[in-house]
Design a protein around this motif. Structure first.
Motif, mmCIF file in Angstrom:
data_model
loop_
_atom_site.group_PDB
_atom_site.id
_atom_site.type_symbol
_atom_site.label_atom_id
_atom_site.label_comp_id
_atom_site.label_asym_id
_atom_site.label_seq_id
_atom_site.Cartn_x
_atom_site.Cartn_y
_atom_site.Cartn_z
ATOM 1 N N THR A 134 38.235 32.756 30.945
ATOM 2 C CA THR A 134 37.946 34.179 30.785
ATOM 3 C C THR A 134 38.377 34.991 31.929
ATOM 4 O O THR A 134 37.980 36.224 31.928
ATOM 5 C CB THR A 134 36.526 34.332 30.499
ATOM 6 O OG1 THR A 134 35.766 33.559 31.444
ATOM 7 C CG2 THR A 134 36.005 33.813 29.231
ATOM 8 N N ASP A 135 39.162 34.393 32.830
ATOM 9 C CA ASP A 135 39.390 35.218 33.919
ATOM 10 C C ASP A 135 40.760 35.899 33.684
ATOM 11 O O ASP A 135 41.782 35.504 33.520
ATOM 12 C CB ASP A 135 39.675 34.217 35.020
ATOM 13 C CG ASP A 135 40.157 34.856 36.611
ATOM 14 O OD1 ASP A 135 40.099 35.873 36.555
ATOM 15 O OD2 ASP A 135 40.513 34.123 37.322
ATOM 16 N N TRP A 136 40.573 37.204 34.155
ATOM 17 C CA TRP A 136 41.666 38.080 33.857
ATOM 18 C C TRP A 136 43.183 37.971 34.716
ATOM 19 O O TRP A 136 44.021 38.361 34.341
ATOM 20 C CB TRP A 136 41.218 39.684 33.952
ATOM 21 C CG TRP A 136 40.717 40.151 35.222
ATOM 22 C CD1 TRP A 136 39.282 39.945 35.621
ATOM 23 C CD2 TRP A 136 41.543 40.552 36.255
ATOM 24 N NE1 TRP A 136 39.250 40.229 36.951
ATOM 25 C CE2 TRP A 136 40.536 40.723 37.349
ATOM 26 C CE3 TRP A 136 42.842 40.801 36.300
ATOM 27 C CZ2 TRP A 136 40.959 41.349 38.628
ATOM 28 C CZ3 TRP A 136 43.087 41.333 37.614
ATOM 29 C CH2 TRP A 136 42.345 41.566 38.643
ATOM 30 N N GLN A 137 42.561 37.235 35.807
ATOM 31 C CA GLN A 137 43.765 37.039 36.737
ATOM 32 C C GLN A 137 44.648 35.896 36.228
ATOM 33 O O GLN A 137 45.685 35.690 36.786
ATOM 34 C CB GLN A 137 43.314 36.853 38.172
ATOM 35 C CG GLN A 137 42.444 37.814 38.721
ATOM 36 C CD GLN A 137 41.964 37.569 40.032
ATOM 37 O OE1 GLN A 137 42.729 37.935 41.173
ATOM 38 N NE2 GLN A 137 40.678 37.100 40.180
ATOM 39 N N THR A 138 44.189 35.145 35.551
ATOM 40 C CA THR A 138 44.793 33.792 34.989
ATOM 41 C C THR A 138 46.047 34.058 34.401
ATOM 42 O O THR A 138 47.085 33.327 34.746
ATOM 43 C CB THR A 138 43.906 32.821 34.216
ATOM 44 O OG1 THR A 138 42.737 32.658 34.918
ATOM 45 C CG2 THR A 138 44.633 31.704 34.039
ATOM 46 N N PRO A 139 46.128 34.673 33.411
ATOM 47 C CA PRO A 139 47.527 35.136 32.850
ATOM 48 C C PRO A 139 48.654 35.574 34.158
ATOM 49 O O PRO A 139 49.762 34.774 33.823
ATOM 50 C CB PRO A 139 47.151 36.205 31.995
ATOM 51 C CG PRO A 139 45.905 36.120 31.811
ATOM 52 C CD PRO A 139 45.361 35.722 32.840
ATOM 53 N N GLY A 140 48.328 36.543 34.702
ATOM 54 C CA GLY A 140 49.232 36.845 35.882
ATOM 55 C C GLY A 140 49.619 35.773 36.836
ATOM 56 O O GLY A 140 50.817 35.497 37.098
#
Lengths: 332, 255
Positions: free
Chosen positions: B167-173
């Motif tokens: 659920t970490d928004w940084q993961t995709p980047g």
């Protein structure tokens, strides 16, 4: 004749974590039987297990132990059939703000695999006074309108049961009251069963036919609001005097059940405050009374009586909490 | 099932293309690639270009490669949309309907892939503006586009599989940067892999970005479509979709 049941929960437990030291038992052998077409309130403080119960009953979280049936379907084994028969209204408004009101309804119809949904959607928009804004993007709507749309989405597929998870949290008083009227109207108009969680005493009292009080994952009392309030056969009188009083003088007043002196303050449990107060004023010179307040039996006092704490857990408990805790301990 | 897939797929597409910045960047970015990167060899003599790239038109050489590398990043948007849905509670709204986690995965993967395909007409228009000419063979056009679709679908599935339990928004980047850089440079997308050191050649020889670039290059440069390149890309897409499907069904977090 037995009442048809919409939600049946038997010995339901939910544990987060692996069962080791860091695991949390969020629901502890919960039993509920919710009649069809009723508004059933689950009342408890934050962290009591209300949202967890909704997550489990909607299939969002797995059941650790026990059984649950919603709208006639087993939550564990018939999850897809169940989800076609339930609606959900979240605490926070969850809409697709890139979409218009009508497009949100369209998406909901797609997710529920509905074919002839337009007429029903138009009817719901009229019912909720949203027809004028059907082409507006949802982020242009007021909070009240967004909430109404959320309820319309929950009703689109004609569900048997709607779960409302703290539906009025964070709303101003006016919007909250409007929503109460809507919830009552929805039950009457559409005949759905509503399971509503709340930590607002007044909300549970006004809206619900039945209320279950939940604390630390356990249902600690259940009944109609009147039945629950009937459990506390007493009013609580808080009295502050200008100087010390002889406790025996208060105990001697007919109708007094318990007296707890705290300096110049007194917590007095009485059978009827209406009968007690004139007797009190006759027994104590009124100039010695600085402040007096009466708390009538309410769901709050029921919760206080059962747990020794108030439902608004973050609120200061004060003397009443200690008083009730003492009474509870005394009762064993 | 079709209804739910269609609803979520259309949602992905509309959400993307209702954002004016997304449209602007989608249109401008390929032009920038061709203008800046393509022009970097404009002063190189034709004979040198031919020696290096087997063509004296570096922009024609570059076009299939740039499109292939673009497909690498489209998966990131599918992952970000998934994370956003989890954070704002929309994932719960979807799952409290008879919609399975697998369908959510498929709609997001195909939505991302479709979004990637939109870059094709923009890039082709940009290349035409830079003087590149194209074959009119519908079969070769179709093979190139299907190849790019497979590449986009494969990477979208891979990204979604990685971010499904998060659920970490940084993961995709972070994942995107980690995957994109090596796959872009260790491929035949920008330069011929024959010039690479052996270890990079080994990576490029299995890198699906290379297969897509070579498939497109055969079409754009008129040297002929290698159908094995397309078969490899179809296999890659099928494998990644299967992995993403399985991972989402089992580990897609609702919040």
């Amino acid at each position: 004749m037995t009442t048809p049941v919409a939600i049946e929960v038997r010995n339901l437990s939910k544990r987060y974590g692996n069962g080791g030291g860091r695991s949390v038992l969020a629901l502890d052998h919960v039993n509920l039987s919710i009649p069809k077409a009723s508004i059933f309130g689950l009342l408890g403080p934050n962290g009591a297990g209300k949202t967890t119960l909704i997550k489990v009953l909607t299939g969002i979280s797995d059941i650790t132990e026990g059984d649950a049936r919603v709208a006639g379907f087993d939550v564990r084994t018939q999850s897809m059939q169940e989800r076609a028969r339930i609606g959900w209204v979240a605490a926070e408004v969850i809409l697709d703000d890139d979409f218009s009101v009508w497009e949100n309804l369209w998406l909901q119809a797609k997710l529920q695999s509905l074919t002839d949904w337009e007429e029903r959607a138009a009817q719901l928009l009229r019912y909720f006074s949203l027809a004028e804004v059907r082409d507006e993007k949802t982020n242009h709507l007021s909070t009240g309108m967004r909430k109404k749309l959320e309820i319309a989405l929950a009703l689109l597929h004609q569900p048997s049961v709607i779960f409302m998870d703290e539906p009025t949290i964070g709303l101003d008083v006016g919007t909250r009251r409007m929503l109460w009227e809507i919830v009552t109207g929805v039950r009457k108009e559409f005949g759905v069963t509503i399971l509503l969680t709340t930590h607002y005493i007044e909300e549970a009292d006004i809206l619900c036919d039945h209320v279950a009080i939940i604390d630390e994952g356990r249902i600690i009392a259940e009944g109609t609001p009147s039945e629950l309030k009937g459990r506390v056969h007493a009013d609580i009188v808080q009295l502050e005097t200008s100087d010390g009083l002889d406790p025996a003088a208060i105990r001697a007043i007919p109708g007094v059940q318990e007296v707890r002196p705290q300096g110049n303050e007194w917590l007095i449990r009485v059978g009827s405050s209406e009968e007690f107060l004139p007797r009190l004023f006759a027994a104590i010179p009124t100039e010695r009374i600085r402040r007096i307040s009466v708390e009538k039996p309410s769901l709050e006092t029921v919760f206080l009586d059962l747990t020794g704490k108030r439902i608004g857990a973050e609120e200061p408990m004060g003397d009443i909490r200690k008083f009730y805790a003492q009474i509870r301990r005394a009762r064993g | 099932m079709r209804s739910q897939f269609w609803g979520l797929y259309v949602r992905e597409i509309l959400r993307t293309f209702r954002n004016p910045f997304v449209i602007l960047i989608t249109v401008v970015q390929p032009f920038m690639w061709l203008a800046f990167f393509g022009s970097s060899f404009s002063g190189v003599p034709a004979a040198t270009l031919s020696g290096l790239f087997h063509t004296n038109d570096y922009i024609a050489f570059l076009l299939p490669g740039v499109l292939s590398t673009s497909m690498l990043s489209v998966g990131m948007f599918g992952s970000m949309s998934t994370i956003q849905d989890k954070r704002f509670g929309f994932m719960k709204r979807i799952l409290i309907t008879p919609t399975s986690k697998e369908l959510i995965f498929l709609s997001k993967a195909f939505g991302s892939a479709t979004r990637g395909l939109v870059q094709i007409p923009v890039m082709v228009a940009a290349a035409l503006a830079f003087g590149v000419t194209f074959s009119l063979s519908p079969l070769e056009w179709a093979a190139w586009i299907v190849g790019l679709l497979c590449l986009a679908l494969g990477f979208s599935s891979l990204f979604l599989a990685v971010t499904a339990p998060s659920t970490d928004w940084q993961t995709p980047g972070v994942v995107s940067n980690f995957i994109t850089m090596p796959l872009m440079f260790a491929s035949a997308s920008l330069f011929p892999s024959q010039q690479f050191p052996p270890w990079m050649q080994a990576i490029a020889s299995v890198n699906p970005v290379s297969f897509s670039a070579l498939l497109g290059r055969g079409f754009v440069l008129g040297t002929g479509t290698d159908w094995w390149d397309l078969a490899y890309l179809v296999l890659f897409a099928a494998l990644m979709t299967a992995i993403g499907y399985f991972v989402s069904a089992r580990w897609l977090k609702v919040e």
